[in-house]
Design a protein around this motif. Sequence first.
Motif, mmCIF file in Angstrom:
data_model
loop_
_atom_site.group_PDB
_atom_site.id
_atom_site.type_symbol
_atom_site.label_atom_id
_atom_site.label_comp_id
_atom_site.label_asym_id
_atom_site.label_seq_id
_atom_site.Cartn_x
_atom_site.Cartn_y
_atom_site.Cartn_z
ATOM 1 N N SER A 1 19.767 1.954 45.361
ATOM 2 C CA SER A 1 19.477 3.204 44.662
ATOM 3 C C SER A 1 18.222 3.065 43.811
ATOM 4 C CB SER A 1 20.647 3.588 43.742
ATOM 5 O OG SER A 1 21.830 3.800 44.471
ATOM 6 N N GLY A 2 17.391 4.089 43.844
ATOM 7 C CA GLY A 2 16.272 4.122 42.913
ATOM 8 C C GLY A 2 14.900 4.380 43.477
ATOM 9 N N LEU B 1 22.784 9.278 41.674
ATOM 10 C CA LEU B 1 23.001 7.969 41.066
ATOM 11 C C LEU B 1 24.392 7.875 40.452
ATOM 12 C CD1 LEU B 1 21.711 5.226 40.496
ATOM 13 C CD2 LEU B 1 20.929 6.130 38.310
ATOM 14 N N TRP C 1 19.761 -1.825 42.246
ATOM 15 C CA TRP C 1 19.174 -0.718 41.491
ATOM 16 C C TRP C 1 17.735 -1.061 41.137
ATOM 17 C CZ3 TRP C 1 22.517 2.448 37.575
ATOM 18 C CH2 TRP C 1 23.674 2.913 38.222
ATOM 19 N N ALA D 1 16.375 4.468 38.993
ATOM 20 C CA ALA D 1 17.766 4.133 38.671
ATOM 21 C C ALA D 1 17.809 3.318 37.386
ATOM 22 C CB ALA D 1 18.400 3.365 39.827
#
Length: 499
Positions: free
Chosen positions: A320-321, A334, A346, A350
Amino acid sequence: MPHTKDDLPDALYSAAQVRGLDASLIAAGTPGFELMQRAARATWRALVRQWPAASELTVVAGHGNNAGDGYLVAVLARRAGWWVRVLAVGDPLQLRGDAASAHAEAVSENVRIEAWSGQSECRGIVLDALLGTGLTGDVREPYAGVISVINASGLPVVAVDIPSGLCADTGHILGRAVRADLTVTFIGLKLGLFTGDAADVVGELVFNDLHADPQLLEGAPTSALRLMAGNLPCLPARTPTSHKGKFGHVLLVGGDRGLGGAILLSAQSALRSGAGMVSVATRSEHVPAALARIPEAMVLGTSSANQLMELLQKVSVLVSGPGLGQSAWGRSLLSAAANAPLPQVWDADALNMLAEERVNLPKDCVITPHPGEAARLLGMSTAEIQADRPAAAHALSKKYAAVVVLKGAGSLIASPDGRLAVCHQGHPAMATAGLGDVLAGLVGALLAQGMDAFNAACLAVWLHANAGEQQGKFGRGLAASDLIPAIRQLLEEQAPCLK
């Protein structure tokens, strides 16, 4: 034994730990002056190897054992018929112990010793024997001025043990530091030689253990592990019966409007680094570009977190990010990711949302901040992070109970259990956008293939840095996507597919 370049040991120590090793050698029967003589001989041999045609030496000596090493190198140069002069910063009669004995030996050998002045002239090779590993505060006068003169001289410079002004524990320049062409260090490698500002001032690094008994080093506390080809964690080789289901399913979440390239770089990296399956959740308008660039990926046009729920049941790792942004869209995605009981990586936005406490970090997570993101996560300035990168990496790992990759020159990987690894490879051409996205996807792919968080982060950082070093040889203009085929090749060399 002398070691250079990739032949260096992998254990890294703090200055205090090296002083402990030195004390252990003395307690075991090796006199301190003998160790000083060995250090001088090691420095002299390295100096002559580096500049075989040289015949002039200027030793700039301060106080303490670092100066003692310098006086003894001057003795060796004098005996070899070189033109030698020691420029003493401060009164050498104030030297004590082994350093005083070294000064006395230089006097008995008729080495020319002069007090440093603003008009002092350096000739030939300059030996930096000013300040040792005990320095903690900023360099003060007259040393700061002396360092400026050395750096402005344009002459070859050899540093004894560490360039004066570089912190042995952090790699941070303490106000001002000697820029050495060659550094000869002893007994144990100092962590500060491999991170932070070190790459700008250390030059070629030569290590000599001063014939230390290996048994004395066994079990001695260390500060970090230097990542190298011989000690990397490895993926298992792939057998002929391998199939995609064995190598995980990575879901990459990100790519808000105007930021679609970041998530595509990350996804391409995950795919080319061996993940069995790759899915991407991104803005709907990025779907055509994603399918055109990575037709092997499953791409979900996502307008809300609800659309992720079914997919989260099917994947094994989340990244994620990259390109996530900080709008309501990114926050909702998120939040859904944070509640998924999966290993996660992350990065980027994020981490910015984590710093703002908009979301909680899940367990089994790897976070990959650059110094600016690390500063926001710890409520500090970027300068404070860079002043003590090892401490910052440990603090982040402890605060978030996560494996931390603190990116930058001499990237650091910290585990909540206290382990710290350092990767000093890389290239200046890597100073370009998108490389963090490639790294995040690579970490995700290694997690998907069964590695634990710390080992996946260590291997990913090493692969990423060495791929950058390979591609950086072509010079500036490096694109982040250039690293992906090089990473694939390095990974195959390390853990091949069996036929």
